[in-house]
Every structure is written in structure tokens, then in C-alpha cells.
Motif scaffolding. Structure first.
Motif, PDB file in Angstrom:
ATOM      1  N   ASN A 196       0.826  -1.201   0.000  1.00 48.72           N
ATOM      2  CA  ASN A 196       0.000   0.000   0.000  1.00 48.72           C
ATOM      3  C   ASN A 196       0.868   1.261   0.000  1.00 48.72           C
ATOM      4  O   ASN A 196       0.507   2.270  -0.599  1.00 48.72           O
ATOM      5  CB  ASN A 196      -0.936  -0.021   1.220  1.00 48.72           C
ATOM      6  CG  ASN A 196      -2.284   0.646   0.934  1.00 48.72           C
ATOM      7  OD1 ASN A 196      -2.461   1.301  -0.085  1.00 48.72           O
ATOM      8  ND2 ASN A 196      -3.229   0.478   1.843  1.00 48.72           N
ATOM      9  N   LEU A 197       2.025   1.181   0.666  1.00 41.64           N
ATOM     10  CA  LEU A 197       2.949   2.318   0.641  1.00 41.64           C
ATOM     11  C   LEU A 197       3.494   2.522  -0.779  1.00 41.64           C
ATOM     12  O   LEU A 197       3.752   3.652  -1.202  1.00 41.64           O
ATOM     13  CB  LEU A 197       4.102   2.098   1.627  1.00 41.64           C
ATOM     14  CG  LEU A 197       3.690   2.030   3.105  1.00 41.64           C
ATOM     15  CD1 LEU A 197       4.887   1.648   3.976  1.00 41.64           C
ATOM     16  CD2 LEU A 197       3.113   3.358   3.574  1.00 41.64           C
ATOM     17  N   LEU A 198       3.642   1.417  -1.513  1.00 46.91           N
ATOM     18  CA  LEU A 198       4.084   1.533  -2.907  1.00 46.91           C
ATOM     19  C   LEU A 198       3.011   2.208  -3.758  1.00 46.91           C
ATOM     20  O   LEU A 198       3.315   2.986  -4.664  1.00 46.91           O
ATOM     21  CB  LEU A 198       4.427   0.150  -3.473  1.00 46.91           C
ATOM     22  CG  LEU A 198       5.666  -0.507  -2.861  1.00 46.91           C
ATOM     23  CD1 LEU A 198       5.774  -1.969  -3.283  1.00 46.91           C
ATOM     24  CD2 LEU A 198       6.928   0.251  -3.270  1.00 46.91           C
ATOM     25  N   VAL A 199       1.734   1.909  -3.435  1.00 52.51           N
ATOM     26  CA  VAL A 199       0.638   2.584  -4.144  1.00 52.51           C
ATOM     27  C   VAL A 199       0.723   4.093  -3.866  1.00 52.51           C
ATOM     28  O   VAL A 199       0.565   4.915  -4.770  1.00 52.51           O
ATOM     29  CB  VAL A 199      -0.742   2.021  -3.721  1.00 52.51           C
ATOM     30  CG1 VAL A 199      -1.873   2.825  -4.367  1.00 52.51           C
ATOM     31  CG2 VAL A 199      -0.870   0.546  -4.119  1.00 52.51           C
ATOM     32  N   VAL A 200       1.008   4.445  -2.599  1.00 49.98           N
ATOM     33  CA  VAL A 200       1.151   5.864  -2.246  1.00 49.98           C
ATOM     34  C   VAL A 200       2.298   6.498  -3.032  1.00 49.98           C
ATOM     35  O   VAL A 200       2.147   7.590  -3.599  1.00 49.98           O
ATOM     36  CB  VAL A 200       1.393   6.037  -0.727  1.00 49.98           C
ATOM     37  CG1 VAL A 200       1.771   7.483  -0.404  1.00 49.98           C
ATOM     38  CG2 VAL A 200       0.150   5.632   0.054  1.00 49.98           C
ATOM     39  N   LEU A 201       3.421   5.801  -3.097  1.00 46.65           N
ATOM     40  CA  LEU A 201       4.570   6.311  -3.867  1.00 46.65           C
ATOM     41  C   LEU A 201       4.151   6.561  -5.315  1.00 46.65           C
ATOM     42  O   LEU A 201       4.444   7.616  -5.893  1.00 46.65           O
ATOM     43  CB  LEU A 201       5.726   5.297  -3.803  1.00 46.65           C
ATOM     44  CG  LEU A 201       6.920   5.586  -4.718  1.00 46.65           C
ATOM     45  CD1 LEU A 201       7.611   6.882  -4.299  1.00 46.65           C
ATOM     46  CD2 LEU A 201       7.920   4.425  -4.699  1.00 46.65           C
ATOM     47  N   GLY A 202       3.429   5.591  -5.877  1.00 45.66           N
ATOM     48  CA  GLY A 202       2.935   5.744  -7.247  1.00 45.66           C
ATOM     49  C   GLY A 202       2.005   6.936  -7.370  1.00 45.66           C
ATOM     50  O   GLY A 202       2.081   7.703  -8.339  1.00 45.66           O
ATOM     51  N   ALA A 203       1.117   7.111  -6.377  1.00 43.62           N
ATOM     52  CA  ALA A 203       0.153   8.221  -6.419  1.00 43.62           C
ATOM     53  C   ALA A 203       0.878   9.572  -6.429  1.00 43.62           C
ATOM     54  O   ALA A 203       0.454  10.508  -7.117  1.00 43.62           O
ATOM     55  CB  ALA A 203      -0.808   8.132  -5.231  1.00 43.62           C
TER      56      ALA A 203
END
Lengths: 185, 137
Positions: free
Chosen positions: A63-70
């Protein structure tokens, strides 16, 4: 080429949000953005003072990777895909003018609140920090935010999510109808 | 390898939040003023497809990648936490004009002030963890 800078209409955006949720479900995950705040507290050592933050945060790495992507997506969109001007309903814009917010139609976020110069105004600082505080506190208390309740939970026909979304709107309506006139007078 | 997939999903979501203007303070304010159909159209059409898709997943017992069950657990039954938590969240959503997803997106878009909103959100999450036992759930 102007087309690329136009905002996406609701009938494109909504289905793509559903697609995002289904991609995450297909990957075995759940669409929920506010849980990253809890994860961040855990990484920061909050488990020392509350069991609420004692959990295997590494399981939330995805989920932190999704945040990084966002964050990257926000960079790409603002710099290459948008003229960063949001047009809204004319009457609503006039009401904002009466609140001293005149950047409607010329900015993506109101410069009166989000420009770096506004950070010298204690009232604006309070708006930003208290607004964020309520979002963080409320999201964990309710067990989810817009993505977790309004999209995932309601899609799964969850009564708790309906209660939460009704709460979101009660809070939002109280804020703009009763508290805004006190803040932006 | 799988890390890349999540980053790509995030990039897609970030562009989507920004381009749909769901990350714009103006659109959130306009939504609470019932000034346009835009935000309701976004949430409504996402839900329309979300409900149908979720029903189909359950009906045909569609599995996630690797054969595991999809994460569709029912939420705990309660009223107080959802209503009170929801109201507090709504107050903040309308005040800051951003919910958690768009907050991260706006960092990338270069709005320094949003870092204060995120700091507030982290503090709010932390304080919830401290006082959780004392709240009605």
C-alpha cells in the motif's frame, strides 16, 4: 493537443476508480488509502505507546508503494497533463468570492489557502492542520475513508459503510454551512 | 517485480485523482454545496460498476491472483464508530478539501502546504490510537 489538458468527465473517472478497486482485489488486496497513515505511525515507532500500532506493517508495504505511485502520478498529471485550472459552478464560485477566495477557475487548489505565502497566516495554518487532524482521526475511528467506505464498502453493500458515508456528509455539510462562515468572514 | 505493479497502480490512481479533479479543493467544496453533478457522477458510476462487479465476484466465486480469496470481508457491526468517526472525517474532508488518497497525489503535484495536512492526519491517526479505548465503538 488541448484535449490532453482537459479534465476527465465523471463517466470516465468513476469507472476507472472502480477499475482501480478491482485491480487491487484481483491482486489480493483492499482499496483503502487512510490505512497508510496508521502504517506510517507504526513505522515511526507508535507501537511503543499504543497496541493499535503494533502490527506487522511490512504486510502493508504494497500500500505504501501505491502511495509512492500516487505521488508520481500527481507529479505527472500536474506538470504534463493539466493546465491546473478547475472550473466550478458559477454560483458556488461567487459564494467563495464572498469568503475571500477569488482564485476559483484560475488554480487547482485555492491560492488563498494553499499558496506558500498563505503559510504565514496562523488562521490558514490552523485550517490545514486541524483539517488534516480530523481526516486522520475520523478515518481511523470510522475504520476507513472515501476509498475504504464510500467505494469498497458500499460496493460490497456494507451497512457500516453507508452509516460512515452518511456521517461524512453530515460532517461536510456542517463544516461548509456553519463553520465556514465563522472562519472565512 | 510485484512492487512495480503496485507503483503502476498508484501512478494510474494518482493521475486519475488529479485529472478527475477529485483532488481539487474546489470540487469538494462544490460537492458539499450540491453545486454540480460531477463528484456525485464519479462516486455514483464507480459504485454502480463496483456493486455489479462485487456481486459477480461473489456469485462466481472468482479468486484473486494465486488462488486466494478476494478481500471482501464484511465490516464489523456497529453504529457509533461509523457515525461519529464519519462525522469527524467529513468535517476534516470539507475543511482541508482533501481526503487521504488525494493528499498523497497533491504532494507530487507540488503543493507544499498539503504536507501540513498530512502531518495533521498522521497526528490525528496517532491520537486516535492513544484514546481509542475511551471512545464508543
Amino acid at each position: 493537443m488541448e484535449l490532453i489538458y482537459e479534465p476527465w468527465p465523471w463517466y470516465i473517472s468513476g469507472p476507472l476508480i472502480a477499475l482501480t478497486m478491482f485491480i487491487l482485489l484481483f491482486l489480493g488486496k483492499q482499496f483503502g488509502m487512510s490505512s497508510n497513515l496508521r502504517t506510517a505511525c507504526s513505522i515511526g515507532g507508535a507501537g511503543k505507546v499504543s497496541d493499535f500500532f503494533k502490527f506487522d506493517w511490512k504486510s502493508q508495504r504494497w500500500n505504501l508503494l501505491v502511495v509512492l505511485g500516487a505521488v508520481i502520478g500527481g507529479f505527472i498529471a500536474a506538470n504534463y497533463l493539466s493546465n491546473n485550472e478547475v472550473k466550478i459552478n458559477e454560483e458556488v464560485a461567487q459564494k467563495l468570492t464572498s469568503y475571500g477566495i477569488e482564485s476559483t477557475g484560475t488554480a487547482y487548489l485555492p491560492t488563498e489557502i494553499f499558496s506558500s505565502e498563505s503559510l504565514t497566516d496562523p488562521k490558514i495554518l490552523a485550517v490545514l492542520i486541524i483539517g488534516g487532524f480530523l481526516v486522520g482521526f475520523g478515518a481511523r475511528y470510522a475504520g476507513g475513508c472515501t476509498s475504504g467506505h464510500a467505494i469498497s464498502g458500499l460496493s460490497n453493500l456494507q451497512l457500516p459503510s453507508l452509516i460512515a458515508v452518511i456521517g461524512f456528509f453530515i460532517g461536510g455539510l456542517v463544516m461548509i454551512n456553519f463553520i465556514y462562515p465563522l472562519i472565512f468572514n | 517485480m510485484k512492487s512495480i505493479v503496485y507503483i503502476i497502480v498508484g501512478v494510474f490512481f494518482g493521475i486519475l485523482m488529479y485529472k478527475s479533479e477529485a483532488a481539487s479543493w474546489f470540487r469538494i467544496y462544490e460537492m458539499f454545496e450540491f453545486g454540480a453533478f460531477h463528484m456525485y457522477g464519479i462516486i455514483g458510476s464507480a459504485l454502480f460498476l463496483g456493486v455489479i462487479g462485487t456481486l459477480l465476484i461473489k456469485k462466481f466465486n472468482i479468486k484473486a491472483l494465486g488462488g486466494q480469496d478476494m478481500q471482501l470481508k464484511p465490516k464489523d457491526k456497529s453504529f457509533a464508530r461509523y457515525m461519529f468517526g464519519g462525522i469527524l472525517f467529513g468535517l476534516g474532508w470539507a475543511l482541508a478539501g482533501a481526503c487521504p488518497g488525494p493528499m498523497y497525489v497533491l504532494v507530487g503535484s507540488g503543493y507544499v502546504s498539503i504536507l501540513l495536512v498530512i502531518a495533521g492526519a498522521l497526528l490525528g491517526t496517532f491520537v486516535y490510537g492513544l484514546v481509542r479505548e475511551k471512545l464508543p465503538h
